[in-house]
Design a protein around this motif. Structure first.
Motif, PDB file in Angstrom:
ATOM      1  N   GLU A   1       0.829  -1.204   0.000  1.00 43.96           N
ATOM      2  CA  GLU A   1       0.000   0.000   0.000  1.00 43.96           C
ATOM      3  C   GLU A   1       0.868   1.260   0.000  1.00 43.96           C
ATOM      4  OE1 GLU A   1      -3.244   1.846   3.010  1.00 43.96           O
ATOM      5  OE2 GLU A   1      -3.561  -0.242   2.417  1.00 43.96           O
ATOM      6  N   VAL A   2       1.903   1.282   0.809  1.00 46.59           N
ATOM      7  CA  VAL A   2       2.802   2.437   0.885  1.00 46.59           C
ATOM      8  C   VAL A   2       3.560   2.614  -0.423  1.00 46.59           C
ATOM      9  CG1 VAL A   2       4.870   3.347   2.041  1.00 46.59           C
ATOM     10  CG2 VAL A   2       3.035   2.308   3.392  1.00 46.59           C
ATOM     11  N   VAL A   3       4.072   1.524  -0.983  1.00 45.51           N
ATOM     12  CA  VAL A   3       4.823   1.609  -2.233  1.00 45.51           C
ATOM     13  C   VAL A   3       3.912   2.025  -3.380  1.00 45.51           C
ATOM     14  CG1 VAL A   3       6.133   0.264  -3.937  1.00 45.51           C
ATOM     15  CG2 VAL A   3       6.648   0.027  -1.501  1.00 45.51           C
ATOM     16  N   SER A   4       2.709   1.488  -3.450  1.00 47.40           N
ATOM     17  CA  SER A   4       1.777   1.879  -4.508  1.00 47.40           C
ATOM     18  C   SER A   4       1.443   3.368  -4.451  1.00 47.40           C
ATOM     19  CB  SER A   4       0.487   1.063  -4.432  1.00 47.40           C
ATOM     20  OG  SER A   4       0.718  -0.244  -4.878  1.00 47.40           O
ATOM     21  N   ALA A   5       1.257   3.888  -3.262  1.00 51.76           N
ATOM     22  CA  ALA A   5       0.972   5.317  -3.102  1.00 51.76           C
ATOM     23  C   ALA A   5       2.161   6.154  -3.569  1.00 51.76           C
ATOM     24  CB  ALA A   5       0.625   5.638  -1.654  1.00 51.76           C
ATOM     25  N   SER A   6       3.362   5.728  -3.224  1.00 51.37           N
ATOM     26  CA  SER A   6       4.565   6.434  -3.658  1.00 51.37           C
ATOM     27  C   SER A   6       4.707   6.384  -5.180  1.00 51.37           C
ATOM     28  CB  SER A   6       5.798   5.817  -2.988  1.00 51.37           C
ATOM     29  OG  SER A   6       6.975   6.419  -3.455  1.00 51.37           O
ATOM     30  N   CYS A   7       4.404   5.247  -5.775  1.00 54.53           N
ATOM     31  CA  CYS A   7       4.482   5.100  -7.224  1.00 54.53           C
ATOM     32  C   CYS A   7       3.501   6.050  -7.898  1.00 54.53           C
ATOM     33  CB  CYS A   7       4.191   3.661  -7.640  1.00 54.53           C
ATOM     34  SG  CYS A   7       5.435   2.494  -7.043  1.00 54.53           S
ATOM     35  N   ALA A   8       2.299   6.146  -7.359  1.00 49.86           N
ATOM     36  CA  ALA A   8       1.280   7.043  -7.925  1.00 49.86           C
ATOM     37  C   ALA A   8       1.762   8.493  -7.861  1.00 49.86           C
ATOM     38  CB  ALA A   8      -0.041   6.877  -7.180  1.00 49.86           C
ATOM     39  N   GLU A   9       2.377   8.887  -6.749  1.00 51.03           N
ATOM     40  CA  GLU A   9       2.895  10.250  -6.607  1.00 51.03           C
ATOM     41  C   GLU A   9       3.990  10.540  -7.627  1.00 51.03           C
ATOM     42  OE1 GLU A   9       4.224  10.860  -2.616  1.00 51.03           O
ATOM     43  OE2 GLU A   9       2.227  10.592  -1.768  1.00 51.03           O
ATOM     44  N   LYS A  10       4.783   9.535  -7.951  1.00 50.16           N
ATOM     45  CA  LYS A  10       5.895   9.705  -8.889  1.00 50.16           C
ATOM     46  C   LYS A  10       5.486   9.474 -10.349  1.00 50.16           C
ATOM     47  CE  LYS A  10       9.220   8.164  -5.445  1.00 50.16           C
ATOM     48  NZ  LYS A  10      10.102   7.058  -5.039  1.00 50.16           N
TER      49      LYS A  10
ATOM     50  N   ILE B   1       4.633   6.557 -11.638  1.00 52.78           N
ATOM     51  CA  ILE B   1       5.079   5.241 -12.095  1.00 52.78           C
ATOM     52  C   ILE B   1       3.881   4.288 -12.035  1.00 52.78           C
ATOM     53  CG2 ILE B   1       6.673   3.313 -11.750  1.00 52.78           C
ATOM     54  CD1 ILE B   1       8.491   5.291 -10.216  1.00 52.78           C
ATOM     55  N   PRO B   2       3.511   3.671 -13.160  1.00 52.47           N
ATOM     56  CA  PRO B   2       2.349   2.784 -13.129  1.00 52.47           C
ATOM     57  C   PRO B   2       2.614   1.504 -12.340  1.00 52.47           C
ATOM     58  CG  PRO B   2       3.321   2.873 -15.343  1.00 52.47           C
ATOM     59  CD  PRO B   2       4.095   3.810 -14.478  1.00 52.47           C
ATOM     60  N   THR B   3       1.518   0.950 -11.819  1.00 56.34           N
ATOM     61  CA  THR B   3       1.600  -0.360 -11.181  1.00 56.34           C
ATOM     62  C   THR B   3       1.099  -1.368 -12.213  1.00 56.34           C
ATOM     63  OG1 THR B   3      -0.534  -0.022 -10.109  1.00 56.34           O
ATOM     64  CG2 THR B   3       1.412   0.606  -8.862  1.00 56.34           C
ATOM     65  N   VAL B   4       0.325  -2.332 -11.803  1.00 53.32           N
ATOM     66  CA  VAL B   4      -0.167  -3.328 -12.762  1.00 53.32           C
ATOM     67  C   VAL B   4      -1.454  -2.834 -13.381  1.00 53.32           C
ATOM     68  CG1 VAL B   4      -1.029  -5.682 -12.987  1.00 53.32           C
ATOM     69  CG2 VAL B   4       0.933  -5.214 -11.562  1.00 53.32           C
TER      70      VAL B   4
END
Length: 120
Positions: free
Chosen positions: A106-115, A117-120
């Motif tokens: 959850e923390v990493v996904s939120a950070s990815c969204a801020e940057k 960077i797409p997830t899956v």
């Protein structure tokens, strides 16, 4: 931005050349909790950019499965003609796994969204 390092070059890189182009994720379930992520991108500044993309993919996939954590096992990065690829393997789990390379999805996904960077 200084362009002095490029003084001897015929062309000067533009800002658009450094905007990451995330070209997709292929996910392979190797076992119930073992997942391989193959990511592809261009305009990476270093192998760290493509490794981050793989981690974002792992975090997103972990959440999709309804679990909260992942543990990084390995990432192989390659670059050819400006196309970067990474082959990363993670274990995913509902509880914090043992080890030092764990991520809270959850923390990493939120950070990815801020940057961006797409997830899956």
């Amino acid at each position: 931005m200084t362009l002095a390092p490029f003084a001897g070059c015929d062309t000067v890189p533009t800002a658009e050349q450094f905007i990451p182009d995330y070209r997709g994720v292929e996910t392979t379930l190797l076992d119930n909790d073992l997942v391989q992520f193959n990511v592809t991108m261009t305009n990476a500044l270093s192998s760290g950019d493509v490794e981050n993309y793989a981690e974002c993919a792992a975090a997103g996939y972990t959440l999709i499965r309804g679990w909260g954590f992942a543990r990084h096992l390995r990432t192989n990065v390659d670059e050819e003609a400006g196309v970067w690829t990474a082959d990363a393997v993670y274990t995913i789990s509902p509880a914090l796994p043992r080890g030092t390379k764990t991520i809270d999805a959850e923390v990493v996904s939120a950070s990815c969204a801020e940057k961006g960077i797409p997830t899956v």
